[in-house]
Design a protein around this motif. Structure first.
Motif, PDB file in Angstrom:
ATOM      1  N   ALA A 177      11.068  -2.729   0.802  1.00  0.00           N
ATOM      2  CA  ALA A 177       9.989  -2.747   1.783  1.00  0.00           C
ATOM      3  C   ALA A 177       9.290  -4.108   1.796  1.00  0.00           C
ATOM      4  CB  ALA A 177       8.992  -1.633   1.472  1.00  0.00           C
ATOM      5  N   LEU A 178       9.052  -4.666   0.611  1.00  0.00           N
ATOM      6  CA  LEU A 178       8.433  -5.987   0.525  1.00  0.00           C
ATOM      7  C   LEU A 178       9.333  -7.065   1.117  1.00  0.00           C
ATOM      8  CD1 LEU A 178       6.931  -6.023  -3.081  1.00  0.00           C
ATOM      9  CD2 LEU A 178       5.679  -6.585  -1.001  1.00  0.00           C
ATOM     10  N   ARG A 179      10.601  -6.991   0.785  1.00  0.00           N
ATOM     11  CA  ARG A 179      11.521  -8.055   1.151  1.00  0.00           C
ATOM     12  C   ARG A 179      11.825  -8.066   2.644  1.00  0.00           C
ATOM     13  NH1 ARG A 179      15.421  -6.517  -1.971  1.00  0.00           N
ATOM     14  NH2 ARG A 179      14.547  -7.546  -3.801  1.00  0.00           N
ATOM     15  N   HIS A 180      11.957  -6.887   3.223  1.00  0.00           N
ATOM     16  CA  HIS A 180      12.451  -6.811   4.599  1.00  0.00           C
ATOM     17  C   HIS A 180      11.385  -6.455   5.631  1.00  0.00           C
ATOM     18  CE1 HIS A 180      16.446  -7.264   3.025  1.00  0.00           C
ATOM     19  NE2 HIS A 180      16.360  -6.154   2.301  1.00  0.00           N
ATOM     20  N   ALA A 181      10.311  -5.807   5.201  1.00  0.00           N
ATOM     21  CA  ALA A 181       9.327  -5.343   6.184  1.00  0.00           C
ATOM     22  C   ALA A 181       7.982  -6.038   6.048  1.00  0.00           C
ATOM     23  CB  ALA A 181       9.149  -3.828   6.072  1.00  0.00           C
ATOM     24  N   GLY A 182       7.825  -6.854   5.013  1.00  0.00           N
ATOM     25  CA  GLY A 182       6.573  -7.604   4.893  1.00  0.00           C
ATOM     26  C   GLY A 182       5.386  -6.790   4.457  1.00  0.00           C
ATOM     27  N   ALA A 183       5.507  -5.998   3.428  1.00  0.00           N
ATOM     28  CA  ALA A 183       4.404  -5.213   2.842  1.00  0.00           C
ATOM     29  C   ALA A 183       3.823  -4.208   3.819  1.00  0.00           C
ATOM     30  CB  ALA A 183       3.308  -6.130   2.321  1.00  0.00           C
ATOM     31  N   PRO A 184       4.642  -3.292   4.372  1.00  0.00           N
ATOM     32  CA  PRO A 184       4.102  -2.259   5.240  1.00  0.00           C
ATOM     33  C   PRO A 184       3.529  -1.124   4.403  1.00  0.00           C
ATOM     34  CG  PRO A 184       6.430  -1.910   4.969  1.00  0.00           C
ATOM     35  CD  PRO A 184       6.085  -3.128   4.160  1.00  0.00           C
ATOM     36  N   PRO A 185       2.778  -0.220   4.986  1.00  0.00           N
ATOM     37  CA  PRO A 185       2.369   0.972   4.232  1.00  0.00           C
ATOM     38  C   PRO A 185       3.586   1.847   3.938  1.00  0.00           C
ATOM     39  CG  PRO A 185       1.710   1.160   6.528  1.00  0.00           C
ATOM     40  CD  PRO A 185       2.200  -0.239   6.342  1.00  0.00           C
TER      41      PRO A 185
ATOM     42  N   PRO B 295       0.846  -1.204   0.000  1.00  0.00           N
ATOM     43  CA  PRO B 295       0.000   0.000   0.000  1.00  0.00           C
ATOM     44  C   PRO B 295       0.875   1.245   0.000  1.00  0.00           C
ATOM     45  CG  PRO B 295      -0.016  -1.049   2.168  1.00  0.00           C
ATOM     46  CD  PRO B 295       0.712  -1.976   1.255  1.00  0.00           C
ATOM     47  N   VAL B 296       0.725   2.073  -1.027  1.00  0.00           N
ATOM     48  CA  VAL B 296       1.582   3.248  -1.195  1.00  0.00           C
ATOM     49  C   VAL B 296       0.716   4.492  -1.263  1.00  0.00           C
ATOM     50  CG1 VAL B 296       3.340   4.339  -2.613  1.00  0.00           C
ATOM     51  CG2 VAL B 296       3.243   1.855  -2.488  1.00  0.00           C
TER      52      VAL B 296
END
Length: 401
Positions: free
Chosen positions: A323-331, A292-293
């Motif tokens: 962000a996807l790789r390290h934070a798990g799809a955060p906003p 979500p961006v």
């Protein structure tokens, strides 16, 4: 075998000097009172030799003289090919070195060639003359005591050995000088280094394109597939949307991959401008990124020059991949703004509650972002700031490329 080849090389040098020597006889003959250009006078012959060498040196100043000399030296001197410079001599130093080599080659080659033609028949005559009295009479030789005639064969053999030794020494001298005079000048080394740097920069650029494009696609597809698997039975509408996003992402990525691989096949052109997506296609990528961006754009992004727009797109794409790789799809919060003659990109996302997984080698995404910005004359940095991961980049609109 090597000594024989070098001997052939010397004889070739003597043959190459012959036209210059003939010109020299035309000049020297009248000066020394000889009307015959083929005079047996040593003064005429060596005078013509002295005139021929400067003329040969002058003709070897032409750029194409070096590749011809290098080709012959490679074949006959026994010097490793990588020690020779390639291509015509462009710089003044390279032309002077080539001229020096050519003069040395033809000058020594003429002396060895003359000795090769004259000494063997004379030496053979000395070897056999003690055994054939009739030959001594035919040669009108004076009467020598028997003990002196017995020395003639040894003198003939010594002459042949001396000729072979001189030829070997001259060939070794040419081989040593070939590495110096036909080798790489400082200008050649600088040009070669510039070519290698250009090729390496292009390889790194293509590697970044592959990393960012394929890496982002795989991260997004992995996230969408994982989410679809978890709700496969309970939310079929979401699964359909996830599969559609996966299809669109892979289709777009295959097109980008084909474009980059096409450039890799163009071996004769290392300066081809890369195509690919730019900021005008950013909305489509954000919608299917799996994150979500919230985007805030300030200024007319369509006015951003194409090279800067492409690099900005890749920087945003790599930031979303991280962000996807390290934070798990955060906003993710994304700001893109035109500030005078610069394009500013800022991206923030919450840090995960647990330490992110570290890949072997540490990954190349953040380093690739910094390289992209640097090549455009800008700068970029990324790292944790409090509870957020922050990526910022400033790209001059008048980029270097």
């Amino acid at each position: 075998m090597r000594a024989r080849l070098r001997w052939v090389h010397l004889i070739l040098g003597g043959a190459l000097l012959m036209p210059y020597w003939l010109v020299g006889t035309v000049v020297v003959g009248p000066l020394l009172g000889s009307g015959n250009m083929f005079s047996n006078s040593l003064a005429v012959q060596f005078g013509a030799y002295g005139v021929a060498l400067p003329i040969a040196a002058a003709t070897a100043l032409f750029p194409l003289a070096r590749p011809v000399s290098v080709a012959v030296a490679k074949a006959l001197c026994g010097v490793p090919a990588e020690l020779f410079a390639e291509g015509p001599a462009r710089s003044r130093a390279a032309r002077l070195r080539t001229s020096g080599w050519f003069t040395l080659h033809v000058g020594i080659g003429a002396l060895i060639s003359g000795a090769t033609l004259a000494l063997p028949p004379f030496a053979v005559s000395l070897i056999v003359v003690p055994f054939f009295p009739s030959l001594r009479d035919w040669l009108e030789m004076p009467h020598y005591p028997a003990w002196q005639l017995a020395l003639f064969p040894f003198a003939g053999i010594a002459m042949l050995i001396a000729l072979a030794a001189c030829a070997a020494a001259a060939g070794a001298l040419l081989a040593r000088q070939a590495q110096v005079l036909l080798g790489h000048t400082p200008a050649d080394r600088l040009a070669a280094a510039e070519r290698r740097a250009t090729e390496l920069a292009e390889r790194n650029r293509l590697a970044r394109e592959l990393h960012d494009s394929v890496g982002h696609a795989l991260s997004a597809v992995t996230l969408q597939a994982g989410a679809a698997r978890r709700v496969l039975d309970s939310d079929p509408d979401f699964v359909r949307e996830a599969l559609a996003a996966i299809e669109e992402t892979t289709r777009r990525t295959v097109g980008e991959l084909d474009s980059v691989l096409g450039l890799l096949r163009q071996d004769d052109d290392h300066t081809t401008q890369l195509g690919g997506p730019a900021l005008d296609t950013l909305d489509g990528m954000l919608a299917r990124s799996g994150v979500p961006v919230s985007l805030i754009a300030d200024g007319d992004l369509a006015a951003v020059p194409a090279p800067v727009s492409r690099e900005a797109y890749r920087i945003v794409q790599e930031g979303l991949s991280n962000a996807l790789r390290h934070a798990g799809a955060p906003p993710v919060s994304l700001w893109i703004a035109l500030r005078g003659e610069e394009l500013e990109i800022t991206m923030e996302n919450p840090l995960p509650g647990r330490a992110p997984a570290v890949r072997p080698g540490g990954g190349r995404g953040v380093r690739g972002i910094a390289e992209r910005a640097t090549l455009l004359g800008g700068h970029a940095q990324a790292g944790p700031e409090g509870a957020l991961w922050r990526l910022s980049a400033r790209l001059p609109l008048a980029g270097r490329r």
